[in-house]
Motif scaffolding. Structure first.
Motif, PDB file in Angstrom:
ATOM      1  N   GLU A 175      56.338  19.538 -12.222  1.00  0.00           N
ATOM      2  CA  GLU A 175      56.920  20.278 -13.347  1.00  0.00           C
ATOM      3  C   GLU A 175      57.571  19.280 -14.292  1.00  0.00           C
ATOM      4  O   GLU A 175      58.377  18.453 -13.870  1.00  0.00           O
ATOM      5  CB  GLU A 175      57.955  21.287 -12.853  1.00  0.00           C
ATOM      6  CG  GLU A 175      58.565  22.125 -13.973  1.00  0.00           C
ATOM      7  CD  GLU A 175      59.568  23.146 -13.451  1.00  0.00           C
ATOM      8  OE1 GLU A 175      60.137  23.878 -14.274  1.00  0.00           O
ATOM      9  OE2 GLU A 175      59.785  23.194 -12.223  1.00  0.00           O
ATOM     10  N   GLN A 176      57.198  19.357 -15.544  1.00  0.00           N
ATOM     11  CA  GLN A 176      57.744  18.448 -16.557  1.00  0.00           C
ATOM     12  C   GLN A 176      58.684  19.219 -17.473  1.00  0.00           C
ATOM     13  O   GLN A 176      58.340  20.292 -17.974  1.00  0.00           O
ATOM     14  CB  GLN A 176      56.612  17.832 -17.381  1.00  0.00           C
ATOM     15  CG  GLN A 176      57.108  16.905 -18.496  1.00  0.00           C
ATOM     16  CD  GLN A 176      55.967  16.156 -19.157  1.00  0.00           C
ATOM     17  OE1 GLN A 176      55.237  15.416 -18.510  1.00  0.00           O
ATOM     18  NE2 GLN A 176      55.809  16.349 -20.456  1.00  0.00           N
ATOM     19  N   THR A 177      59.866  18.670 -17.682  1.00  0.00           N
ATOM     20  CA  THR A 177      60.882  19.315 -18.513  1.00  0.00           C
ATOM     21  C   THR A 177      61.329  18.352 -19.601  1.00  0.00           C
ATOM     22  O   THR A 177      61.639  17.190 -19.316  1.00  0.00           O
ATOM     23  CB  THR A 177      62.093  19.739 -17.677  1.00  0.00           C
ATOM     24  OG1 THR A 177      61.654  20.582 -16.606  1.00  0.00           O
ATOM     25  CG2 THR A 177      63.108  20.496 -18.528  1.00  0.00           C
ATOM     26  N   LEU A 178      61.390  18.832 -20.820  1.00  0.00           N
ATOM     27  CA  LEU A 178      61.811  18.027 -21.967  1.00  0.00           C
ATOM     28  C   LEU A 178      63.241  18.371 -22.349  1.00  0.00           C
ATOM     29  O   LEU A 178      63.578  19.539 -22.561  1.00  0.00           O
ATOM     30  CB  LEU A 178      60.881  18.280 -23.160  1.00  0.00           C
ATOM     31  CG  LEU A 178      61.314  17.691 -24.513  1.00  0.00           C
ATOM     32  CD1 LEU A 178      61.304  16.164 -24.468  1.00  0.00           C
ATOM     33  CD2 LEU A 178      60.426  18.203 -25.639  1.00  0.00           C
ATOM     34  N   THR A 179      64.087  17.371 -22.424  1.00  0.00           N
ATOM     35  CA  THR A 179      65.405  17.518 -23.046  1.00  0.00           C
ATOM     36  C   THR A 179      65.233  17.087 -24.488  1.00  0.00           C
ATOM     37  O   THR A 179      65.201  15.895 -24.814  1.00  0.00           O
ATOM     38  CB  THR A 179      66.458  16.654 -22.340  1.00  0.00           C
ATOM     39  OG1 THR A 179      66.511  17.012 -20.957  1.00  0.00           O
ATOM     40  CG2 THR A 179      67.823  16.845 -22.977  1.00  0.00           C
ATOM     41  N   ASP A 180      65.103  18.078 -25.361  1.00  0.00           N
ATOM     42  CA  ASP A 180      64.653  17.847 -26.741  1.00  0.00           C
ATOM     43  C   ASP A 180      65.859  17.630 -27.653  1.00  0.00           C
ATOM     44  O   ASP A 180      66.341  18.542 -28.308  1.00  0.00           O
ATOM     45  CB  ASP A 180      63.831  19.051 -27.189  1.00  0.00           C
ATOM     46  CG  ASP A 180      63.107  18.799 -28.497  1.00  0.00           C
ATOM     47  OD1 ASP A 180      62.977  17.626 -28.890  1.00  0.00           O
ATOM     48  OD2 ASP A 180      62.665  19.784 -29.125  1.00  0.00           O
ATOM     49  N   VAL A 200      58.592  18.413 -29.242  1.00  0.00           N
ATOM     50  CA  VAL A 200      57.648  17.443 -28.686  1.00  0.00           C
ATOM     51  C   VAL A 200      58.417  16.198 -28.282  1.00  0.00           C
ATOM     52  O   VAL A 200      59.546  15.974 -28.701  1.00  0.00           O
ATOM     53  CB  VAL A 200      56.537  17.063 -29.693  1.00  0.00           C
ATOM     54  CG1 VAL A 200      55.645  18.239 -30.000  1.00  0.00           C
ATOM     55  CG2 VAL A 200      57.144  16.505 -30.975  1.00  0.00           C
ATOM     56  N   ILE A 201      57.786  15.373 -27.448  1.00  0.00           N
ATOM     57  CA  ILE A 201      58.433  14.158 -26.987  1.00  0.00           C
ATOM     58  C   ILE A 201      58.533  13.164 -28.134  1.00  0.00           C
ATOM     59  O   ILE A 201      57.540  12.848 -28.783  1.00  0.00           O
ATOM     60  CB  ILE A 201      57.650  13.543 -25.818  1.00  0.00           C
ATOM     61  CG1 ILE A 201      57.589  14.552 -24.660  1.00  0.00           C
ATOM     62  CG2 ILE A 201      58.287  12.239 -25.359  1.00  0.00           C
ATOM     63  CD1 ILE A 201      56.674  14.126 -23.538  1.00  0.00           C
ATOM     64  N   SER A 202      59.749  12.665 -28.375  1.00  0.00           N
ATOM     65  CA  SER A 202      59.964  11.708 -29.457  1.00  0.00           C
ATOM     66  C   SER A 202      61.222  10.902 -29.142  1.00  0.00           C
ATOM     67  O   SER A 202      61.909  11.141 -28.148  1.00  0.00           O
ATOM     68  CB  SER A 202      60.094  12.433 -30.805  1.00  0.00           C
ATOM     69  OG  SER A 202      61.090  13.433 -30.745  1.00  0.00           O
ATOM     70  N   ALA A 203      61.504   9.926 -30.007  1.00  0.00           N
ATOM     71  CA  ALA A 203      62.630   9.019 -29.780  1.00  0.00           C
ATOM     72  C   ALA A 203      63.930   9.799 -29.590  1.00  0.00           C
ATOM     73  O   ALA A 203      64.233  10.737 -30.335  1.00  0.00           O
ATOM     74  CB  ALA A 203      62.757   8.052 -30.947  1.00  0.00           C
ATOM     75  N   GLY A 204      64.700   9.399 -28.584  1.00  0.00           N
ATOM     76  CA  GLY A 204      65.968  10.039 -28.296  1.00  0.00           C
ATOM     77  C   GLY A 204      65.894  11.146 -27.271  1.00  0.00           C
ATOM     78  O   GLY A 204      66.932  11.655 -26.824  1.00  0.00           O
ATOM     79  N   ASP A 205      64.688  11.525 -26.866  1.00  0.00           N
ATOM     80  CA  ASP A 205      64.525  12.603 -25.895  1.00  0.00           C
ATOM     81  C   ASP A 205      64.552  12.057 -24.468  1.00  0.00           C
ATOM     82  O   ASP A 205      64.438  10.852 -24.233  1.00  0.00           O
ATOM     83  CB  ASP A 205      63.200  13.330 -26.122  1.00  0.00           C
ATOM     84  CG  ASP A 205      63.188  14.135 -27.415  1.00  0.00           C
ATOM     85  OD1 ASP A 205      64.271  14.351 -27.989  1.00  0.00           O
ATOM     86  OD2 ASP A 205      62.093  14.537 -27.846  1.00  0.00           O
ATOM     87  N   TYR A 225      62.504   9.873 -17.725  1.00  0.00           N
ATOM     88  CA  TYR A 225      62.118   8.937 -18.773  1.00  0.00           C
ATOM     89  C   TYR A 225      63.062   9.109 -19.956  1.00  0.00           C
ATOM     90  O   TYR A 225      63.187  10.212 -20.506  1.00  0.00           O
ATOM     91  CB  TYR A 225      60.684   9.204 -19.234  1.00  0.00           C
ATOM     92  CG  TYR A 225      59.665   9.169 -18.116  1.00  0.00           C
ATOM     93  CD1 TYR A 225      59.236   7.966 -17.578  1.00  0.00           C
ATOM     94  CD2 TYR A 225      59.136  10.353 -17.597  1.00  0.00           C
ATOM     95  CE1 TYR A 225      58.301   7.936 -16.554  1.00  0.00           C
ATOM     96  CE2 TYR A 225      58.205  10.333 -16.574  1.00  0.00           C
ATOM     97  CZ  TYR A 225      57.790   9.121 -16.058  1.00  0.00           C
ATOM     98  OH  TYR A 225      56.864   9.094 -15.039  1.00  0.00           O
ATOM     99  N   ASP A 226      63.735   8.027 -20.338  1.00  0.00           N
ATOM    100  CA  ASP A 226      64.539   8.018 -21.557  1.00  0.00           C
ATOM    101  C   ASP A 226      63.707   7.357 -22.642  1.00  0.00           C
ATOM    102  O   ASP A 226      63.312   6.189 -22.516  1.00  0.00           O
ATOM    103  CB  ASP A 226      65.837   7.252 -21.341  1.00  0.00           C
ATOM    104  CG  ASP A 226      66.748   7.954 -20.344  1.00  0.00           C
ATOM    105  OD1 ASP A 226      67.203   9.067 -20.661  1.00  0.00           O
ATOM    106  OD2 ASP A 226      66.977   7.394 -19.254  1.00  0.00           O
ATOM    107  N   VAL A 227      63.449   8.103 -23.708  1.00  0.00           N
ATOM    108  CA  VAL A 227      62.510   7.673 -24.735  1.00  0.00           C
ATOM    109  C   VAL A 227      63.254   7.002 -25.881  1.00  0.00           C
ATOM    110  O   VAL A 227      64.108   7.616 -26.530  1.00  0.00           O
ATOM    111  CB  VAL A 227      61.692   8.869 -25.271  1.00  0.00           C
ATOM    112  CG1 VAL A 227      60.689   8.413 -26.317  1.00  0.00           C
ATOM    113  CG2 VAL A 227      60.983   9.586 -24.118  1.00  0.00           C
ATOM    114  N   THR A 228      62.944   5.732 -26.108  1.00  0.00           N
ATOM    115  CA  THR A 228      63.531   4.993 -27.232  1.00  0.00           C
ATOM    116  C   THR A 228      62.640   5.075 -28.461  1.00  0.00           C
ATOM    117  O   THR A 228      63.113   5.199 -29.590  1.00  0.00           O
ATOM    118  CB  THR A 228      63.752   3.515 -26.850  1.00  0.00           C
ATOM    119  OG1 THR A 228      64.565   3.463 -25.671  1.00  0.00           O
ATOM    120  CG2 THR A 228      64.425   2.752 -27.973  1.00  0.00           C
TER     121      THR A 228
END
Length: 658
Positions: A96-101, A107-112, A136-139
């Motif tokens: 299960e994949q969860t996005l902290t938007d 959508v997945i982008s910088a800062g998420d 995953y912390d997205v830069t």
């Protein structure tokens, strides 16, 4: 993730467990644990540990690359859709994949932040069964070319007892024929077995370069390993990168493993002889170890894919290595390409049957010719026109020949095109002439994204078209006075997160005042067969029939290889003339008080129909023959089929688009 001992393959973490017990004095017989005696820690020495240190060092590199592959396959190229999703693993486990938007763009982008939770899920990229979660912390993130992320897998357990505690930073940069993946350990990573730290990785920097055109990889590493079995730390320093062809053992490269003292071990790859082995040298001592006992395939793999069967180096090896955009198979863009990498440069590709094409696997069986570009070992196969959205397509099978004349028969998996944007672009007709003002519309485009769509109209031909509203869903333009050939118009439809589709409209030029019959038939229309057709006096003969005793009736016949007929009728007590005739039914079976219409040809006609027509111009000469005629008509065969639209112009200046 597996590490290797000297002479036989076993997980490195198991090897380290054995080494740790041995370093602590070993174990006793029976089931009772033996308490090791208190020992004075010996100085760090590689004298009797060269093989273990070599295997641990290479396995550590391979394992960190595996972890980066997990991120690559989880996020890269699929971040544009279903950022929150769940699914099945290949062994039936679930994830299960969860996005902290954090920027609320869905959508997945910088800062998420993205968290993926696994339950008994086998993952190819880790070559093991996993439980727990990875964050995953997205830069930075660009689904087409690059990303910068930090991976925290501390809560993930592999094969029931292995944990990697700490964080790994991954920076990926992709150009047309090359990629660079850089890994670092900003907080260090502890490798734990059943809660006990076995090794600690710090100050690590691993750089993996992939050259798709040359079919080659290179890997280098620098960093420190704290080894509990050795009770000390040794450092890794790459002298020359380990390099080779994809899916083959390295055939070049040298690594130095050293302690703070004067001790060092050299690890070297072999070229042809003994290429499945690497050599380990410590002072005057020399022995060889199998690559397979130290790595599992992340070093040799391509684009986040572990090599399942690593081959020995041979100059004449030739096979398929990878589809670079494999993660898009179930979400293929409408103008996406197959990007295939082979193990050696390619000379030619020949389709097994006919020409290379994408073929839809269900009605209406769309077939789109494909172009082929060869760039060394990288082959790009692209549809020349946009594919239909939300459809399955297969690609022709083909024979690939390398530059050293080895051959390989290639079959690629079918793709399912994306449904984020389902383009629907219409024009009044597919024709134009000197005084027209065509209107084009993409307003019926399907939008399955979470935001608004933007539009950009542009001319691909070179006639000087200027759009009235180039950024609107619908636009119009006045045909330039000098235009006398095909006009190719394209609209680029783009979602808020950057995914775009391109759809073209081609308008065909017709001479002014000539006689033409034309129709646009959508898929599913029986009479027109889903085609666009234009009939002119150059290819056939027109006949206009207007009986003197039936002033309410007119027919247009066109005879060429096929015979096409348009029948028009006003209510019986009216004279057919300029005006709009709604509610038409099939001529000659219409009600006496209603209009009649029938368009048929090529031995195809309707049993019943509904429709309408508009006569824009109609005049007769002194003999009662049709002198001018301009009519537009619409017909729904069997009253439910898609709408066929057509027109007739005869000696008329009435625009084709109005």
């Amino acid at each position: 993730m597996k590490y290797a001992p000297i002479n036989y393959k076993t997980p490195l973490l198991s090897l380290l467990t054995v080494s740790l017990i041995s370093a602590c004095g070993g174990g006793g017989g029976g089931s009772d644990p033996v308490t090791p005696p208190v020992q004075v820690t010996p100085p760090v020495s590689l004298a009797d540990y060269a093989g273990e240190a070599s295997g641990i060092s290479l396995s550590s590199v391979d394992s960190l690359l595996q972890l980066s592959f997990l991120a690559h396959n989880s996020l890269f190229t699929t971040a544009h859709i279903n950022a929150n999703r769940e699914g099945s693993c290949i062994n039936g486990g679930i994830y299960e994949q969860t996005l902290t938007d954090n920027d609320d763009n869905s959508v997945i982008s910088a800062g998420d932040q993205v968290t993926v939770t696994y339950r008994e899920c086998y993952l190819d990229s880790l070559n093991g069964s996993t439980d727990g979660s990875v964050r995953y912390d997205v830069t930075a993130f660009n689904e087409q070319s690059d990303y910068d992320i930090t991976i925290d897998a501390s809560s993930l357990t592999v094969d029931d007892n292995v944990n990697l505690v700490g964080s790994l930073r991954v920076n990926y940069q992709r150009e047309e024929t090359q990629s660079v993946m850089t890994l670092s350990t900003p907080t260090g990573i502890d490798v734990d077995i059943d809660g006990d730290t076995i090794i600690s990785l710090s100050n690590m920097e691993i750089v993996k370069r992939e050259d798709f055109a040359e079919a080659q990889y290179s890997v280098s590493v620098d960093g420190d390993i704290r080894d509990e079995a050795l009770d000390g730390t040794y450092s890794l320093s790459q002298v020359t990168p380990f390099s080779g062809y994809f899916d083959e053992f390295p055939n070049e490269g040298e690594l130095t493993i050293s302690t703070g003292g004067t001790e060092s071990v050299t690890v070297e790859a072999n070229f042809v002889e003994n290429s499945p082995l690497f050599d380990v040298k410590y002072k005057d001592d020399f022995f060889s170890m199998y690559w397979n006992d130290a790595i599992e395939g992340a070093i040799t793999g391509i684009n986040g894919q572990i090599t399942q069967n690593i081959a020995e180096f041979r100059s004449d090896n030739f096979t398929s290595v990878s589809m670079l955009n494999q993660n898009t198979i179930s979400n293929f863009g409408l103008k996406d390409s197959y990007q295939l990498v082979f193990s050696r440069p390619v000379e030619s590709i020949v389709a097994d049957y006919g020409e290379m094409s994408f073929q839809s696997e269900s009605w209406p069986y769309d077939e789109v010719t494909a172009s082929v570009e060869i760039n060394g070992a990288l082959v790009t196969i692209t549809p020349e026109e946009s594919l239909m959205a939300d459809s399955f397509y297969g690609l022709s099978s083909f024979l690939v020949t390398s530059t050293n004349q080895q051959s390989f028969s290639m079959y690629v998996p079918s793709v399912q095109t994306r449904d984020d944007i389902i383009p629907v672009v219409t024009s009044q007709t597919h024709l134009y002439r000197f005084n027209d003002t065509p209107t084009l519309s993409a307003g019926d485009t399907g939008n399955n994204t979470n935001g608004e769509l933007t539009y950009q109209w542009q001319e691909l031909s070179d006639s000087g078209v200027v759009f009235e509203t180039p950024n609107a869903a619908s636009t119009t333009f006045t045909v330039p006075e000098t235009a006398d050939s095909e006009l190719t118009i394209e609209v680029v439809i783009t979602s808020e997160y950057g995914y775009s589709v391109n759809e073209k409209v081609v308008l065909e030029y017709v001479d002014p005042f000539g006689t033409i019959l034309s129709f646009d038939s959508p898929e599913g229309d029986f009479v027109g067969g889903g085609e666009q057709r234009l009939f002119t006096e150059n290819e056939g003969v027109f006949t206009f029939i207007s009986p003197e005793d039936a002033p309410h009736y007119l027919s247009v016949d066109y005879q060429t290889d096929d015979w096409w007929t348009l029948d028009l009728a006003a209510p019986t007590d009216e004279v057919l003339g300029v005006g709009v005739y709604e509610g038409a039914t099939r001529w000659p079976f219409q009600s006496p008080t209603g209009p009649g219409l029938d368009f048929s040809g090529a031995s195809r006609g309707c049993n019943r129909l509904s429709g309408r027509f508009e006569i824009l111009e109609l005049s007769y000469d002194e003999s009662g023959n049709v002198e001018t005629l301009a009519v537009n008509f619409e017909q729904n065969c069997e009253e439910t089929m898609p709408t066929l639209k057509g027109l007739v112009r005869h000696n008329s200046s009435v625009p084709l688009n109005q």
